[in-house]
Scaffold this motif. Sequence first.
Motif, short mmCIF file in Angstrom:
data_model
loop_
_atom_site.label_atom_id
_atom_site.label_comp_id
_atom_site.label_asym_id
_atom_site.label_seq_id
_atom_site.Cartn_x
_atom_site.Cartn_y
_atom_site.Cartn_z
N ILE A 130 -4.10 2.90 0.76
CA ILE A 130 -3.38 3.54 -0.15
C ILE A 130 -3.94 5.07 -0.16
N PHE A 131 -5.00 5.22 -0.26
CA PHE A 131 -5.52 6.63 -0.18
C PHE A 131 -5.40 7.31 1.15
N TYR A 166 0.22 11.87 3.58
CA TYR A 166 1.39 12.91 2.98
C TYR A 166 1.01 14.05 2.84
N GLU A 189 0.87 -1.28 -0.07
CA GLU A 189 0.01 0.02 0.02
C GLU A 189 0.82 1.36 0.03
N ALA A 223 0.99 3.99 -2.74
CA ALA A 223 0.55 5.79 -2.59
C ALA A 223 1.91 6.36 -3.04
N LYS A 224 3.27 5.85 -2.79
CA LYS A 224 4.15 6.62 -3.10
C LYS A 224 4.42 7.03 -4.57
N TYR A 267 -2.73 6.83 3.16
CA TYR A 267 -1.25 7.21 3.11
C TYR A 267 -1.14 8.43 2.24
N ASN A 268 -1.75 8.42 1.11
CA ASN A 268 -1.78 9.58 0.40
C ASN A 268 -2.23 10.64 1.12
#
Length: 412
Positions: free
Chosen positions: A323-324, A330, A4, A8-9, A326-327
Motif C-alpha cells: 500500500i505504501f 504515485y 492494496e 493506496a488510491k 504504491y503510494n
Amino acid sequence: MNFEFFIAKRIIGAKSYKSSISATIIKIAILAIALGLIMMLIAIATGLGLQNKIREKVAAFNGHIQISTYDNNNSQVSINPIARDQDFYPKFKDIEGIAHVQAIANKGGVIRTEETFEGIVLKGVGSDYDWNHMKEFLREGRLPNFSGKLNAEVMISSYMANRLLISVGDKVNAFFPKEDPEKLPNQLRLEVVGIYDSGFKDFDETYVFGDIRQVQRMNRWEEDQIGSFEVFLEDFDSLEEKGAEIYLKTLSTLDAQTISDKYYHIFEWVKLFDYNVAIIIAVMILVGGINMITALLVLILEKTQMIGILKAMGSSNASIRKIFLYNASYLIAIGLFWGNLIGLGAIWLQGKYNFLKFPNPEQYYVTDIPVHITIWHVLFLNVGVLFLCILMLLLPSYIISRIAPSKAIRFA
C-alpha cells in the motif's frame, strides 16, 4: 482492482491526506525527484550534444577514416602521393554504411600580407568534396567552387582572417616550399571567397581550403595522384568496426586510420563526459531516494492507526507495505511528470534558440551549448529512477512489521 492498490488510491484521494502534517514533506520529496530528473536530463542532453558536436567538427575536417600511404609522416602535409584510381573510389562496393569518399591533398605554406604573415596548410579539394559538413561553419562569403577550371579561390577561417587583417574579396600572396630548398618557393595569388569559423582552434588556425589541382601542380603530381582519401560513415558508432573493414579491403601499401586514433587525446577527453554524467545521475538518484525515504517514513508514522486496524483485520505486513509502496510510486510518478515536462522543455528551447552559451568556448570547441537526447534515453532514465527509488524504499518499509496492532490502535 487489488486490495492494496484500492487502499493506496483512497489514501491519495483523501482531502485529509493533502492537508496533513506530511503534506509539506511530500511536496519537498516530489520537488526533489523533479529537480533531480531535470538535472539528469540536462546532463545527458548536454553531454551527448557536446560529444556529437565535437565528433562532427573533427570529422568535418578529416572524415571519419583517412586512407593514406604507410610512412613516418606525422604532419598534416601530404608527401607521398597515391593513385586516385582505387577499387573503393568513388564509392565502396563491398562495405555497407559508407556515406561518402573524397580525395584531398595538403600542402604546407605561408600567407603573407603587407603587415604580417601566417603559416597554413592548404587543403586541396576537388569537385568530389562534400561541402555539407562545412556549410554550418561558413560565416561570410560563399564556398569555393572547384568544379570548373583551375582557380585560386580559397576559404579561410575567421581566426586567420583577423590575424592577417583580410576579408572576403581580398587577394593575398601565398608561398609554398619546393622539394629542393635551394629553389625559390611556389607563389600563388589566392582570392578569399569565404570565411568559416568552426570554433575548433586547432583546425581554424591551420586549414585553408583551396583547389586540389594547385597542390598537384606544385608537387608535380599527375592528375590521378592525390594525398589521401577521407571516408565518411553513416553511423559514427560503427567507426571502429568500419575502420577495420576498410583496412582489410584496401591495398597492403595503404593505411586506414580512424579519427579516434588520429586524435586520441580529443576522443579520450570526450569519453570523460560519460563519467561526469554518470556521477550526476548517481548523486541525483541518491538525493531523490533519500527524500522519498523521509516522506515514506512520515507517511507510515502518520498512518500508524490505519496500519494497526489493517493488521487487526488480518492484513499481512507484505500487503501493507505494498500500500505504501504504491503510494510512494504515485509520488515519484508526479515528480517524474514535472521533471520530464520542465527538463525536456528546457532542452527543446536550448536546441531551437541556443540561448545558453559557454563562457569560455575555446575550451569546449563550441560557442552554443549543444543538446541531444533520444526517446530511449528518456525512457531508460525514467524507468531507472522509478525502479531505483522504489528499491531504496523497500528497506525502510519494513518498519511496518514492527508496528503492533494493539499499541497502534490504543495509541490512536
